[in-house]
Design a protein around this motif. Structure first.
Motif, PDB file in Angstrom:
ATOM      1  N   MET A   1       0.838  -1.180   0.000  1.00 55.23           N
ATOM      2  CA  MET A   1       0.000   0.000   0.000  1.00 55.23           C
ATOM      3  C   MET A   1       0.883   1.243   0.000  1.00 55.23           C
ATOM      4  N   ALA A   2       0.507   2.240  -0.804  1.00 57.98           N
ATOM      5  CA  ALA A   2       1.281   3.475  -0.921  1.00 57.98           C
ATOM      6  C   ALA A   2       1.230   4.265   0.388  1.00 57.98           C
ATOM      7  N   ARG A   3       2.311   5.000   0.630  1.00 54.28           N
ATOM      8  CA  ARG A   3       2.328   5.887   1.796  1.00 54.28           C
ATOM      9  C   ARG A   3       1.312   7.005   1.584  1.00 54.28           C
ATOM     10  N   TYR A   4       0.709   7.435   2.674  1.00 52.33           N
ATOM     11  CA  TYR A   4      -0.297   8.498   2.631  1.00 52.33           C
ATOM     12  C   TYR A   4       0.230   9.714   1.872  1.00 52.33           C
ATOM     13  N   GLU A   5       1.446  10.134   2.162  1.00 54.61           N
ATOM     14  CA  GLU A   5       2.039  11.314   1.528  1.00 54.61           C
ATOM     15  C   GLU A   5       2.207  11.173   0.020  1.00 54.61           C
ATOM     16  N   ASP A   6       2.263   9.939  -0.465  1.00 56.86           N
ATOM     17  CA  ASP A   6       2.470   9.685  -1.885  1.00 56.86           C
ATOM     18  C   ASP A   6       1.157   9.516  -2.666  1.00 56.86           C
ATOM     19  N   LEU A   7       0.050   9.459  -1.959  1.00 58.69           N
ATOM     20  CA  LEU A   7      -1.232   9.273  -2.634  1.00 58.69           C
ATOM     21  C   LEU A   7      -1.632  10.546  -3.384  1.00 58.69           C
ATOM     22  N   PRO A   8      -2.264  10.404  -4.546  1.00 60.94           N
ATOM     23  CA  PRO A   8      -2.719  11.579  -5.301  1.00 60.94           C
ATOM     24  C   PRO A   8      -4.045  12.112  -4.758  1.00 60.94           C
ATOM     25  N   TYR A   9      -4.447  13.254  -5.297  1.00 62.47           N
ATOM     26  CA  TYR A   9      -5.747  13.835  -4.968  1.00 62.47           C
ATOM     27  C   TYR A   9      -6.757  13.433  -6.034  1.00 62.47           C
ATOM     28  N   ARG A  10      -7.960  13.142  -5.609  1.00 60.34           N
ATOM     29  CA  ARG A  10      -9.064  12.819  -6.518  1.00 60.34           C
ATOM     30  C   ARG A  10      -9.586  14.123  -7.116  1.00 60.34           C
ATOM     31  N   THR A  11      -9.719  14.173  -8.433  1.00 55.59           N
ATOM     32  CA  THR A  11     -10.254  15.347  -9.104  1.00 55.59           C
ATOM     33  C   THR A  11     -11.764  15.354  -8.976  1.00 55.59           C
ATOM     34  N   CYS A  12     -12.298  16.485  -8.521  1.00 53.51           N
ATOM     35  CA  CYS A  12     -13.685  16.547  -8.098  1.00 53.51           C
ATOM     36  C   CYS A  12     -14.246  17.932  -8.402  1.00 53.51           C
ATOM     37  N   VAL A  13     -15.553  18.047  -8.391  1.00 50.57           N
ATOM     38  CA  VAL A  13     -16.244  19.331  -8.490  1.00 50.57           C
ATOM     39  C   VAL A  13     -17.134  19.496  -7.266  1.00 50.57           C
ATOM     40  N   GLY A  14     -17.398  20.759  -6.931  1.00 50.76           N
ATOM     41  CA  GLY A  14     -18.328  21.078  -5.863  1.00 50.76           C
ATOM     42  C   GLY A  14     -19.323  22.104  -6.380  1.00 50.76           C
ATOM     43  N   ILE A  15     -20.533  22.043  -5.879  1.00 43.59           N
ATOM     44  CA  ILE A  15     -21.599  22.918  -6.368  1.00 43.59           C
ATOM     45  C   ILE A  15     -22.242  23.662  -5.209  1.00 43.59           C
ATOM     46  N   MET A  16     -22.179  24.993  -5.269  1.00 38.43           N
ATOM     47  CA  MET A  16     -22.967  25.818  -4.360  1.00 38.43           C
ATOM     48  C   MET A  16     -24.215  26.196  -5.142  1.00 38.43           C
ATOM     49  N   LEU A  17     -25.333  25.596  -4.782  1.00 41.42           N
ATOM     50  CA  LEU A  17     -26.605  25.837  -5.447  1.00 41.42           C
ATOM     51  C   LEU A  17     -27.409  26.826  -4.622  1.00 41.42           C
ATOM     52  N   LEU A  18     -27.722  27.974  -5.216  1.00 34.10           N
ATOM     53  CA  LEU A  18     -28.464  29.019  -4.518  1.00 34.10           C
ATOM     54  C   LEU A  18     -29.871  29.133  -5.066  1.00 34.10           C
ATOM     55  N   ASN A  19     -30.822  29.368  -4.175  1.00 31.62           N
ATOM     56  CA  ASN A  19     -32.178  29.643  -4.630  1.00 31.62           C
ATOM     57  C   ASN A  19     -32.324  31.139  -4.906  1.00 31.62           C
ATOM     58  N   THR A  20     -33.489  31.563  -5.300  1.00 34.48           N
ATOM     59  CA  THR A  20     -33.684  32.970  -5.651  1.00 34.48           C
ATOM     60  C   THR A  20     -33.581  33.889  -4.446  1.00 34.48           C
ATOM     61  N   ALA A  21     -33.695  33.348  -3.229  1.00 33.73           N
ATOM     62  CA  ALA A  21     -33.538  34.140  -2.007  1.00 33.73           C
ATOM     63  C   ALA A  21     -32.082  34.215  -1.556  1.00 33.73           C
ATOM     64  N   GLY A  22     -31.184  33.536  -2.283  1.00 38.97           N
ATOM     65  CA  GLY A  22     -29.771  33.558  -1.928  1.00 38.97           C
ATOM     66  C   GLY A  22     -29.374  32.545  -0.876  1.00 38.97           C
ATOM     67  N   LEU A  23     -30.274  31.617  -0.561  1.00 41.09           N
ATOM     68  CA  LEU A  23     -29.950  30.545   0.371  1.00 41.09           C
ATOM     69  C   LEU A  23     -29.324  29.385  -0.384  1.00 41.09           C
ATOM     70  N   VAL A  24     -28.540  28.569   0.303  1.00 37.94           N
ATOM     71  CA  VAL A  24     -27.757  27.507  -0.315  1.00 37.94           C
ATOM     72  C   VAL A  24     -28.341  26.134   0.016  1.00 37.94           C
ATOM     73  N   PHE A  25     -28.391  25.273  -0.997  1.00 42.06           N
ATOM     74  CA  PHE A  25     -28.820  23.886  -0.832  1.00 42.06           C
ATOM     75  C   PHE A  25     -27.733  23.129  -0.075  1.00 42.06           C
ATOM     76  N   ILE A  26     -28.145  22.421   0.985  1.00 40.01           N
ATOM     77  CA  ILE A  26     -27.252  21.477   1.650  1.00 40.01           C
ATOM     78  C   ILE A  26     -28.016  20.180   1.860  1.00 40.01           C
ATOM     79  N   GLY A  27     -27.284  19.093   1.791  1.00 33.79           N
ATOM     80  CA  GLY A  27     -27.879  17.789   2.025  1.00 33.79           C
ATOM     81  C   GLY A  27     -27.244  17.125   3.236  1.00 33.79           C
TER      82      GLY A  27
END
Length: 167
Positions: A1-27
């Motif tokens: 198993m690879a050392r923690y320091e040698d592991l890569p980062y997973r490429t990902c996206v994040g979404i801040m979804l706002l409603n018309t009142a400017g509030l944010v969706f959270i799950g």
């Protein structure tokens, strides 16, 4: 198993979804080995980028796969890739031990549909539910609701998109 320091980062996206009142969706996450208590189980939609996939298209796809939402318009994006490490105690069990954390491209989107479109129990494309419930939340509250190791990323996202928040 690879050392923690040698592991890569997973490429990902994040979404801040706002409603018309400017509030944010959270799950509220359905589960996960990274959760330390019941207070920090809320998050914005996020997910991996497929090989060769455009990050904005990945964001739209992930949003649909987690919430069934398609009715959105792009408001902005964080120009930098934001990175976080998962705790060493979790790294061997998350993502089959292949990554030390994630590098994320964040987008702000406006929800333009009706709330009946939102379905976290049976999300789009037949994907497994990641959230057990959801709500709209003031943007300023988000960093206090996420697991602590993701907090710096949420603080940066809130700072970047603060002008889109409800007054």
């Amino acid at each position: 198993m690879a050392r923690y320091e040698d592991l890569p980062y997973r490429t990902c996206v994040g979404i801040m979804l706002l409603n018309t009142a400017g509030l944010v969706f959270i799950g509220r996450r359905a589960g996960g080995i990274e959760h330390v208590d019941d207070a920090h189980v809320w998050q914005m939609p996020q997910g991996g980028v497929d090989p060769g996939e455009d990050t904005f298209q990945a964001a739209r796809r992930e949003l649909y796969e987690e919430t069934s939402i398609k009715s959105v318009e792009k408001l902005g994006e964080v120009s930098d890739w934001l990175i976080y490490d998962i705790p060493r105690t979790v790294a061997g069990r998350a993502w089959k031990g292949r990554y030390r954390g994630q590098r994320q491209k964040w987008f702000a989107l406006r929800f333009t549909g009706d709330e009946n479109e939102i379905n976290v129990a049976n999300p789009g494309g037949g994907h497994k539910a990641e959230f057990i419930t959801w709500r709209w939340e003031p943007m300023k509250n988000l960093p206090g609701l996420i697991v602590p190791f993701k907090r710096p990323v949420y603080e940066r996202v809130v700072k970047e998109f603060a002008g889109l928040a409800a007054k």
